[in-house]
Design a protein around this motif. Structure first.
Motif, PDB file in Angstrom:
ATOM      1  N   LEU A  75      28.493  -5.759   5.923  1.00 17.37           N
ATOM      2  CA  LEU A  75      28.239  -5.429   4.523  1.00 17.37           C
ATOM      3  C   LEU A  75      26.746  -5.379   4.224  1.00 17.37           C
ATOM      4  O   LEU A  75      26.272  -4.499   3.496  1.00 17.37           O
ATOM      5  CB  LEU A  75      28.922  -6.452   3.612  1.00 17.37           C
ATOM      6  N   TYR A 135      28.245 -13.001  -0.335  1.00 13.10           N
ATOM      7  CA  TYR A 135      29.588 -12.448  -0.295  1.00 13.10           C
ATOM      8  C   TYR A 135      30.594 -13.595  -0.334  1.00 13.10           C
ATOM      9  O   TYR A 135      30.342 -14.671   0.216  1.00 13.10           O
ATOM     10  CB  TYR A 135      29.808 -11.618   0.974  1.00 13.10           C
ATOM     11  N   ILE A 152      29.950  -7.445  -5.403  1.00 14.85           N
ATOM     12  CA  ILE A 152      28.939  -7.362  -4.341  1.00 14.85           C
ATOM     13  C   ILE A 152      27.794  -6.464  -4.789  1.00 14.85           C
ATOM     14  O   ILE A 152      27.977  -5.499  -5.536  1.00 14.85           O
ATOM     15  CB  ILE A 152      29.504  -6.852  -2.995  1.00 14.85           C
ATOM     16  N   GLU A 192      30.446 -19.760   0.420  1.00 17.04           N
ATOM     17  CA  GLU A 192      29.876 -18.468   0.085  1.00 17.04           C
ATOM     18  C   GLU A 192      28.944 -18.066   1.214  1.00 17.04           C
ATOM     19  O   GLU A 192      28.149 -18.874   1.699  1.00 17.04           O
ATOM     20  CB  GLU A 192      29.104 -18.535  -1.239  1.00 17.04           C
ATOM     21  N   LEU A 211      37.348  -9.249   1.352  1.00 13.97           N
ATOM     22  CA  LEU A 211      36.170  -9.454   0.523  1.00 13.97           C
ATOM     23  C   LEU A 211      36.622  -9.572  -0.925  1.00 13.97           C
ATOM     24  O   LEU A 211      37.428  -8.762  -1.395  1.00 13.97           O
ATOM     25  CB  LEU A 211      35.232  -8.253   0.690  1.00 13.97           C
ATOM     26  N   THR A 214      21.582 -11.544  -0.514  1.00  8.78           N
ATOM     27  CA  THR A 214      22.780 -11.388  -1.329  1.00  8.78           C
ATOM     28  C   THR A 214      23.815 -12.402  -0.876  1.00  8.78           C
ATOM     29  O   THR A 214      23.598 -13.147   0.081  1.00  8.78           O
ATOM     30  CB  THR A 214      23.336  -9.953  -1.225  1.00  8.78           C
ATOM     31  N   THR A 262      30.117 -10.194   6.920  1.00  4.29           N
ATOM     32  CA  THR A 262      28.871 -10.400   6.180  1.00  4.29           C
ATOM     33  C   THR A 262      27.762  -9.511   6.727  1.00  4.29           C
ATOM     34  O   THR A 262      27.040  -8.846   5.971  1.00  4.29           O
ATOM     35  CB  THR A 262      28.451 -11.882   6.238  1.00  4.29           C
ATOM     36  N   ASN A 272      38.836  -5.095   0.984  1.00  6.13           N
ATOM     37  CA  ASN A 272      38.549  -5.926  -0.181  1.00  6.13           C
ATOM     38  C   ASN A 272      39.754  -6.047  -1.103  1.00  6.13           C
ATOM     39  O   ASN A 272      40.794  -5.435  -0.881  1.00  6.13           O
ATOM     40  CB  ASN A 272      37.308  -5.414  -0.917  1.00  6.13           C
TER      41      ASN A 272
END
Length: 326
Positions: A195, A215, A230, A113, A226, A213, A192, A91
């Motif tokens: 995570l 990311y 988050i 997204e 990333l 959610t 994705t 990240n």
């Protein structure tokens, strides 16, 4: 009255005046500045400094009053999860030198997204309820109810609009339109799912269900990272695990851990962001209640005790933390 408080965090009158509405710094080497709905972003050649203010938004509208400690809560939740997943997915973060500040690499964002859903809730449910059986090119089975688990988590990307609202888009349209190269998109999908799996595991440990959610990712040189926050209550939906099955069987609403309580207060007071509607007055007891609820969210999601940041001169504290770390 806002009926949302599970416990009460006392904020005296002095603290109530200390919400950070905005910042207006000028730093050596600063090349740009961006103000989002709730964040102020200071941009340098190779790095950015993101200040999580106490602004709060709902229905795509920034509300007129700041919520004390809300920025600290969101920044520290995001940092908690970014640190916890850094060995799984690289990240953008290099440091969090202040409770309201994160510093990291300046990436070029991908224009999509990555939304991932494990349950049929929110936007996905509304589309399903209205008869659609495909979302972003992903087929959905018949016979589902609101908040039911999906057979497996599905990725339902959205465009990342510079203006206006993001819109659903399929994997096929992303590739056909050249928004993301196929080899890069495969990485985004992999990251994705990785995570979401980790976030689901961490939520389960706290008695929660990570429902859905989003990311965001960007490129830093040749590396895909990333970016953004988050697993915060502003970017994710959580259900309480205890009682989920019983509520679902009885057709009752699920108990949520998110900022949905703010939207509900606005709706109860006649505001949904539509033309001609006025934002209801945010009296001190409402501000205090929202602040208390955000602190509750922090402690439940992270399992840590909330420690309020030094509020004697917040702007100077924030300014110095950035200046010493850029």
């Amino acid at each position: 009255m806002l009926n949302i408080i599970s416990y009460f965090w006392p904020l005296n009158e002095k603290r109530m005046k200390q919400g950070i509405k905005d910042t207006q710094f000028k730093f050596p080497g600063q090349v740009d500045f961006y103000r989002g709905k709730v964040r102020d972003v200071y941009i340098f050649e190779q790095s950015i400094a993101v200040v999580a203010t106490d602004r709060i938004s709902a229905f795509d509208v920034v509300l007129p009053k700041a919520i004390p400690y809300k920025g600290q809560v969101l920044n520290q939740i995001a940092y908690h999860f970014l640190s916890s997943t850094a060995t799984l997915v690289p990240n953008w973060v290099t440091a969090s030198p202040d409770p309201n500040v994160t510093i990291g690499k300046r990436c070029v964002p991908f224009k999509v997204e990555m939304v991932i859903r494990g349950y049929l809730a929110g936007h996905a449910w509304r589309e399903y309820r209205d008869g659609k059986r495909s979302l972003c090119g992903v087929a959905l089975p018949e016979g589902l109810k609101e908040n039911d688990p999906l057979p497996e988590p599905i990725i339902t990307p959205t465009t990342k609009a510079d203006q206006g609202h993001d819109e659903d888009i399929s994997r096929e349209d992303i590739l056909a339109g050249g928004l993301v190269a196929e080899e890069d998109y495969l990485v985004l999908e992999k990251y994705t799912r990785t995570l979401f799996e980790k976030g689901t595991e961490m939520a389960r440990e706290k008695g929660l269900i990570l429902v859905d959610t989003k990311y965001e990712f960007g490129r830093y040189g040749d590396e895909i990272l990333l970016i953004d926050e988050i697993h915060t209550p502003d970017s994710s939906r959580y259900f309480y695990r205890e009682g989920y099955a019983e509520r679902q069987e009885q057709g009752l609403p699920q108990k949520q851990l998110s900022k949905e309580f703010v939207r509900q207060w606005l709706i109860e007071n006649g505001f949904q962001g539509k033309p001609g509607q006025s934002i209801p007055e945010m009296k001190p007891d409402i501000i205090e209640s929202i602040s208390s609820r955000y602190i509750e969210l922090y402690e439940h999601i992270t399992g840590k005790t909330f420690v309020p940041a030094n509020g004697s001169d917040m702007e100077e504290r924030i300014r110095r933390s950035i200046l010493e770390n850029i």
